[in-house]
Design an enzyme around this catalytic site. Structure first.
Site, PDB file in Angstrom:
ATOM      1  N   CYS A 188     -26.253  21.943  68.609  1.00  0.00           N
ATOM      2  CA  CYS A 188     -27.382  21.037  68.501  1.00  0.00           C
ATOM      3  C   CYS A 188     -26.946  19.591  68.320  1.00  0.00           C
ATOM      4  CB  CYS A 188     -28.237  21.473  67.312  1.00  0.00           C
ATOM      5  SG  CYS A 188     -29.547  20.338  66.967  1.00  0.00           S
ATOM      6  N   HIS A 238       0.855  -1.193   0.000  1.00  0.00           N
ATOM      7  CA  HIS A 238       0.000   0.000   0.000  1.00  0.00           C
ATOM      8  C   HIS A 238       0.882   1.231   0.000  1.00  0.00           C
ATOM      9  CE1 HIS A 238      -2.421  -3.072   2.347  1.00  0.00           C
ATOM     10  NE2 HIS A 238      -3.086  -2.909   1.210  1.00  0.00           N
TER      11      HIS A 238
HETATM   12 ZN    ZN Z   1      -0.540  -1.867   4.169  1.00  0.00          ZN
END
Ligand code: ZN
Ligand code: ZN
Ligand code: ZN
Ligand code: ZN
Ligand code: ZN
Ligand code: ZN
Lengths: 517, 150
Positions: free
Chosen positions: A316, A164
């Site tokens: 109190c 890629h």
């Molecule tokens: Zn990749």
């Protein structure tokens, strides 16, 4: 960093390796069990450096650069055995938490199917990646970057071995986001959706131009290396970037170049004689109970229902719990519920009612626990506080020493004064931790002996402290030396007796501990 | 930033010329490229057939390196085990699994498939608690992803 080249050697050549690193390899020799060592004796060993009666504990203090060198050294060692590019090897090692033995074991276990080891570490096997993206031929074609949608010549496009590719601009922004915003280093994957291939360090260093991001990345990598390695520990002093490296892991004191002494096992200040485990519990308790000192004040009690601390701020006796989720109404005097008191505001006549008694008993027992804690906590805090002031004493003693040197005493001769303050500080530190030890201790015959020893040190320490604080300025020189030496030697010997006894108890299982919540 | 503009323009082009079936980018009222409104139509043959929803995308300065903020808006929020009644969507690609290579188109496809695979119309089990306590930006939520199979 020594230099970027040293940090990111693309393929480490064993021959010129030494040139770039000026630390001697002998000292950082990485031997068998370097990373695997984890069997730690659960008890403090009988050795104590101050007692000087046992084996020394060897360690070194490393700068961050040297840690990087160490990392590269491990990569090189594994590289000598298996021939994988060092960038891939770094990812594999990180995957195995820098346990090179484990890596090699797996590597050979998967013999013939080594793809598997790469797949598990999310890297492309270097054995088959030659053809892909990064090693593309120089032909220049226009390519569209999927992230920014611009067209670039292929020389501006780059990617990992998964194939890629994205433009360098997008890569660099992507890496910055991961490193700076998400604090990631060794687990950054390819930007492609569902691609889990890890980005190696050479790619990161090539693509990032911003020095700040580079430094952060290097720091993250070094840090994860140190965290993975049981034989390395960052010095806990703020802003100190040194690492202590030991040969085997133990509950022992180590001292950083910056002066900080700490327990190698737990990273806290050296805490002999208390165990790391108990110290940890104690410190947590101190944090949680920071409010508890208010409890003993006469004007507070706990809500009998939810135990929230209630402060009485008026006359109190009709109390309403301030915890909004509880709002229990009760009587301050008898701690019983308010309802049966009706309108008798000013006066409680139900002190002996069954319910009220139960509430008081409960409070009583929780107060007892608290009293016990406060008893030890006060003594612990007292020494801690005194220790913080001893630097003033050091300054005063230093002036005294100069004064004495002017009166014809040699530098050597006046060192006893500094030694005395050293001993005083050691005693306070030891005493401080003996109160933590005592807090967890169940009473038995040995614990009574321990308390006696502790009282001895406590008394001797206060006498020494008093003398150094006050008398040293008025007494005559001859007298001072004699007295101071007597006192600190006595302190030191009592302290050793105390520590030896506790250590002996660890060895012989004398100590029993209370259950704590 | 110049370079995410180019990317946004490309996304507008894709969403107007070839949007995923069942989605439409609302361009009529679009005023800025920092926000997209997308109409989503429930696919035929699914539990949401015939229903129409509106998805709002907001892009930060670091888009696409950081994920867009995506949620259902308007008065019709799909009744789905991963969609809270305030429009927040529990979908991992919108935070942890985001990748800059994803786009408006791919997010739309994921959401369409999430709707289509739904077998029972119901809200997430923690809906009542979540919408009382969450921030208005779904990206501030530390999502604990529901079972992906629904
Ligand atoms: Zn990749
Ligand atoms: Zn790009
Ligand atoms: Zn240090
Ligand atoms: Zn420790
Ligand atoms: Zn209450
Ligand atoms: Zn009463």
């Amino acid at each position: 960093m020594e230099s970027d080249d040293d940090y990111y050697e693309d393929d480490i050549d064993p021959d010129d390796y030494d040139d770039g690193h000026n630390f001697d390899n002998e000292d950082v020799e990485v031997d068998e069990g370097y990373l695997g060592e984890s069997s730690v004796d659960a008890r403090i060993s009988s050795y104590n450096p101050d007692l000087g009666d046992d084996d020394p504990y060897p360690y070194e203090c490393l700068s961050a650069d040297k840690v990087v060198g160490l990392m590269n050294e491990i990569i090189r060692e594994v590289n000598d055995i298996v021939n994988i590019p060092s960038t891939t090897l770094r990812i594999l090692l990180a995957h195995f938490n820098w346990d090179k033995e484990l890596l090699l074991e797996k590597y050979y276990e998967y013999e013939g199917n080594q793809e598997r080891i790469f797949a598990e570490a999310h890297v492309i096997s270097p054995l088959k990646s030659k053809s892909l993206a990064r090693r593309k031929s120089g032909r220049s074609i226009e390519q569209a970057c999927e992230i920014c949608c611009n067209n670039y010549s292929s020389s501006f496009m780059t990617g990992l071995d998964c194939g890629h590719s994205f433009c360098k601009g997008c890569w660099s922004q992507y890496l910055c986001t991961k490193i700076i915003d998400e604090g990631m280093s060794q687990t950054i994957s390819c930007p492609e959706f569902e691609c889990d291939i890890i980005v190696d360090d050479a790619v990161v260093m090539n693509l990032i131009t911003d020095q700040k991001v580079c430094r952060k990345y290097q720091h993250l990598i070094t840090n994860s290396f140190v965290m993975c390695n049981p034989l390395l520990k960052w010095c806990p002093a703020p802003d100190c970037h040194h690492v202590i490296k030991v040969e085997y892991r133990d509950k022992r004191p180590v001292k950083c170049e910056c002066g900080r002494e700490f327990c190698f096992d737990c990273g806290e200040s050296w805490h002999d004689p208390v165990l790391c485990m108990h110290l940890r519990k104690w410190l947590k308790k101190c944090d949680d109970d920071s409010e508890t000192s208010h409890w003993i004040s006469a004007n507070t009690k706990e809500c009998p229902k939810c135990q929230v601390t209630i402060e009485k701020d008026g006359g109190c006796n009709h109390m309403v719990c301030r915890n909004q989720a509880c709002k229990h109404e009760f009587c301050w005097v008898c701690l019983g519920p308010w309802d049966p008191h009706g309108a008798s505001w000013y006066n409680c006549n139900r002190y002996n009612a069954e319910e009220a008694k139960k509430a008081r008993d409960l409070q009583e027992s929780s107060r007892e626990m608290l009293q016990r804690y406060l008893f030890y906590c006060n003594r612990y805090m007292n020494h801690l506080q005194s220790l913080k002031f001893e630097h003033k004493l050091y300054a005063r003693i230093k002036r005294k020493m100069e004064e004495m040197q002017q009166l014809n005493m040699s530098w050597i001769e006046v060192q006893f004064l500094k030694r005395a303050v050293d001993v005083l500080c050691q005693c306070r530190q030891t005493l401080m931790y003996t109160y933590v030890f005592a807090f967890f201790l169940k009473r038995n015959n040995q614990s009574i002996i321990f308390e006696g020893n502790q009282a001895d040190v406590e008394k001797a320490t206060e006498l020494l402290s008093e003398y150094l604080e006050r008398d040293v300025t008025t007494a005559s020189l001859g007298e001072i030396k004699q007295k101071v030496q007597d006192k600190y030697r006595y302190c030191d010997s009592r302290r050793n007796v105390l520590l030896r006894h506790v250590h002996e108890g660890y060895d012989k299982d004398w100590w029993e501990y209370i259950e704590t919540s | 930033m110049a370079f995410s503009q180019k990317r946004i323009q490309k996304e507008i082009l894709t969403m107007t010329t070839s949007p995923p079936p069942g989605t439409r980018l609302v361009t009529e009222t679009m005023q800025t490229t920092k926000e997209f409104l997308v109409e989503v139509h429930g696919a035929q043959g699914t539990l949401f057939a015939g229903e129409q929803f509106k998805l709002l995308f907001k892009f930060g300065d670091r888009y696409p390196f950081e994920s867009p903020q995506v949620m259902f808006v308007g008065d019709h929020i799909p009744e789905h085990p991963h969609v809270y009644s305030n429009g927040h969507i529990c979908l991992s690609i919108l935070t942890d699994d985001w990748s800059p290579a994803l786009s408006v188109e791919s997010v739309c496809l994921s959401i369409l498939s999430m709707l289509s695979s739904c077998t029972e119309k119901k809200r997430p089990p923690d809906n009542a608690f979540y919408i009382r306590t969450c921030s208005s930006n779904p990206k501030d939520t530390r999502w604990w992803y529901h079972d992906d199979k629904v």
